[in-house]
Design an enzyme around this catalytic site. Structure first.
Site, PDB file in Angstrom:
ATOM      1  N   SER A 132      12.548  -7.252 -11.846  1.00 56.29           N
ATOM      2  CA  SER A 132      12.066  -6.453 -12.985  1.00 56.29           C
ATOM      3  C   SER A 132      12.377  -7.103 -14.336  1.00 56.29           C
ATOM      4  CB  SER A 132      12.706  -5.060 -12.958  1.00 56.29           C
ATOM      5  OG  SER A 132      12.320  -4.347 -14.118  1.00 56.29           O
TER       6      SER A 132
ATOM      7  N   LYS B 179       6.690   5.960  -7.883  1.00 58.27           N
ATOM      8  CA  LYS B 179       5.998   6.697  -8.960  1.00 58.27           C
ATOM      9  C   LYS B 179       5.430   8.039  -8.492  1.00 58.27           C
ATOM     10  CE  LYS B 179       4.725   2.576 -11.585  1.00 58.27           C
ATOM     11  NZ  LYS B 179       3.649   1.854 -12.273  1.00 58.27           N
TER      12      LYS B 179
ATOM     13  N   ASP C 204       1.602   4.081 -18.283  1.00 57.76           N
ATOM     14  CA  ASP C 204       0.859   2.910 -17.777  1.00 57.76           C
ATOM     15  C   ASP C 204      -0.541   2.812 -18.382  1.00 57.76           C
ATOM     16  OD1 ASP C 204       2.797   1.770 -16.110  1.00 57.76           O
ATOM     17  OD2 ASP C 204       2.269   3.073 -14.430  1.00 57.76           O
TER      18      ASP C 204
ATOM     19  N   GLY D 274      -6.658   3.037  -5.619  1.00 59.45           N
ATOM     20  CA  GLY D 274      -5.322   3.475  -5.214  1.00 59.45           C
ATOM     21  C   GLY D 274      -4.548   4.006  -6.411  1.00 59.45           C
TER      22      GLY D 274
ATOM     23  N   ALA E 117     -15.354   5.690  -0.032  1.00 58.26           N
ATOM     24  CA  ALA E 117     -15.044   7.129  -0.109  1.00 58.26           C
ATOM     25  C   ALA E 117     -13.910   7.394  -1.096  1.00 58.26           C
ATOM     26  CB  ALA E 117     -14.672   7.649   1.277  1.00 58.26           C
TER      27      ALA E 117
HETATM   28  P1  ATR Z   1      -1.591   0.620  -5.691  1.00 57.87           P
HETATM   29  O1  ATR Z   1      -0.570   1.654  -5.997  1.00 57.87           O
HETATM   30  O2  ATR Z   1      -1.185  -0.790  -5.987  1.00 57.87           O
HETATM   31  O3  ATR Z   1      -2.929   0.958  -6.275  1.00 57.87           O
HETATM   32  P2  ATR Z   1      -2.561   1.485  -3.131  1.00 57.87           P
HETATM   33  O4  ATR Z   1      -2.571   2.912  -3.578  1.00 57.87           O
HETATM   34  O5  ATR Z   1      -2.080   1.141  -1.767  1.00 57.87           O
HETATM   35  O6  ATR Z   1      -1.699   0.604  -4.106  1.00 57.87           O
HETATM   36  O7  ATR Z   1      -4.044   0.909  -3.340  1.00 57.87           O
HETATM   37  C1  ATR Z   1      -4.359  -0.426  -3.076  1.00 57.87           C
HETATM   38  C2  ATR Z   1      -5.777  -0.692  -3.568  1.00 57.87           C
HETATM   39  O8  ATR Z   1      -6.092  -2.070  -3.401  1.00 57.87           O
HETATM   40  C3  ATR Z   1      -6.843   0.071  -2.811  1.00 57.87           C
HETATM   41  O9  ATR Z   1      -7.926   0.327  -3.680  1.00 57.87           O
HETATM   42  C4  ATR Z   1      -7.238  -0.923  -1.710  1.00 57.87           C
HETATM   43  O10 ATR Z   1      -8.504  -0.706  -1.164  1.00 57.87           O
HETATM   44  P3  ATR Z   1      -8.707   0.388   0.040  1.00 57.87           P
HETATM   45  O11 ATR Z   1      -8.662   1.726  -0.616  1.00 57.87           O
HETATM   46  O12 ATR Z   1     -10.024   0.058   0.622  1.00 57.87           O
HETATM   47  O13 ATR Z   1      -7.546   0.151   0.992  1.00 57.87           O
HETATM   48  C5  ATR Z   1      -7.216  -2.193  -2.525  1.00 57.87           C
HETATM   49  N1  ATR Z   1      -7.057  -3.425  -1.745  1.00 57.87           N
HETATM   50  C6  ATR Z   1      -5.935  -3.880  -1.140  1.00 57.87           C
HETATM   51  N2  ATR Z   1      -6.151  -5.065  -0.558  1.00 57.87           N
HETATM   52  C7  ATR Z   1      -7.454  -5.392  -0.791  1.00 57.87           C
HETATM   53  C8  ATR Z   1      -8.293  -6.520  -0.466  1.00 57.87           C
HETATM   54  N3  ATR Z   1      -7.826  -7.558   0.239  1.00 57.87           N
HETATM   55  N4  ATR Z   1      -9.575  -6.493  -0.889  1.00 57.87           N
HETATM   56  C9  ATR Z   1     -10.050  -5.456  -1.608  1.00 57.87           C
HETATM   57  N5  ATR Z   1      -9.320  -4.376  -1.954  1.00 57.87           N
HETATM   58  C10 ATR Z   1      -8.025  -4.343  -1.549  1.00 57.87           C
END
Ligand code: ATR
Length: 273
Positions: free
Chosen positions: A15, A66, A102, A129, A155
């Site tokens: 951090s 968070k 953020d 996400g 979705a």
């Molecule tokens: P964060 O808190 O970092 O947003 P998260 O809630 O787990 O973490 O969300 C991760 C995001 O990155 C999601 O939108 C995920 O897509 P999915 O909803 O389809 O899982 C996206 N993501 C992660 N790896 C990915 C990849 N290799 N290509 C495209 N999208 C990815």
């Protein structure tokens, strides 16, 4: 008496927040200390309560706590309520207030540090996400012409767009549905870069003069930034500015003083962040 603050996370060793807040305190003359606390994965609430009992005045919260922080607090600010996550805690009067800086940090970085207006622009947000949800409200409050949320799992993009629809022009879609569209600002809020991966994006997304913004930060171009460069994005940015701006916003919430971000951002860049 020095007022105590900290950041809770797991892991937390990497951090930069203690360095940033120490710099803010020196700059503003505020008498605070700020440490990094490794909370056990199953012991976030206990760590927070122990810090409050020891006289802590406030804290930041980072990955993966968070959402737990959002649950834990006694009261939330409107922007924390919308974000579904809390990154800033204020302790006082036997209550814990949860805020989220953020989104404000991202907006300040784009508008002030990068000098890129958001009003009436077309914005593409990649991911649906926690990171995407945290910034969607403030992005819409900047009144873009359109906010399109695109995600691997369409979705989730539709659900997020539905959640924020009362705030402005927002739609959700899959990556393939982006074909033929272009944007002024493209923000990568997926965690794909963590695994050195690139979301499967169609060509032609970057309008003339566009900004490509990677919410992660690091010394190297991520696959997304390399793609954006190759696709002709005019301006590239990583998330270091957002990190410093969200910290400044938290400092302002705690102390009522707004630090000057530019020298702190320059210090971090010079130290190889
Ligand atoms: P964060 O808190 O970092 O947003 P998260 O809630 O787990 O973490 O969300 C991760 C995001 O990155 C999601 O939108 C995920 O897509 P999915 O909803 O389809 O899982 C996206 N993501 C992660 N790896 C990915 C990849 N290799 N290509 C495209 N999208 C990815």
């Amino acid at each position: 008496m020095t007022d105590r603050y900290c950041v809770f996370g797991n892991p937390i060793g990497h951090s930069k927040s203690p360095l940033i807040h120490a710099a803010f305190a020196r700059q503003t003359g505020e008498d605070i200390s700020y440490s990094a606390i490794l909370a056990p994965l199953d012991g976030f609430a206990a760590s927070v309560h122990a810090f409050v009992a020891a006289g802590g005045r406030g804290a930041n919260v980072t990955v993966p706590f968070k959402e737990q922080a959002w649950q834990l607090v006694s009261r939330r600010t409107a922007r924390a309520e919308l974000a579904g996550a809390v990154n800033t805690l204020v302790f006082g009067n036997a209550e814990i207030v949860g805020d989220n800086t953020d989104g404000a940090g991202l907006l300040l970085d784009i508008a002030l540090n990068l000098r890129c207006p958001l009003l009436a622009r077309r914005i593409l947000l990649l991911g649906a996400g926690g990171a995407a949800r945290g910034v969607s409200g403030p992005l819409l409050e900047a009144r873009p012409a359109a906010l399109v949320i695109a995600n691997r799992t369409a979705a989730r993009a539709h659900a997020l767009a539905g959640h924020f629809a009362p705030l402005g022009a927002v739609t959700g879609c899959s990556f393939s549905e982006l074909a033929g569209q272009s944007f002024d600002i493209v923000i990568n809020a997926t965690s794909a870069s963590l695994g050195d991966a690139l979301p499967p994006l169609p060509p032609g997304l970057f309008a003339a003069g566009s900004l490509a913004y990677e919410m992660m930060y690091g010394r190297e171009d991520t696959p997304f930034l390399a793609f954006a460069r190759a696709q002709g994005a005019a301006q590239l940015a990583d998330g270091l500015g957002m990190l410093v701006e969200q910290a400044a916003e938290a400092f302002h919430v705690w102390r009522g003083v707004r630090p000057d971000v530019a020298p702190v951002l320059a210090m971090l860049r010079n130290s190889g962040a």
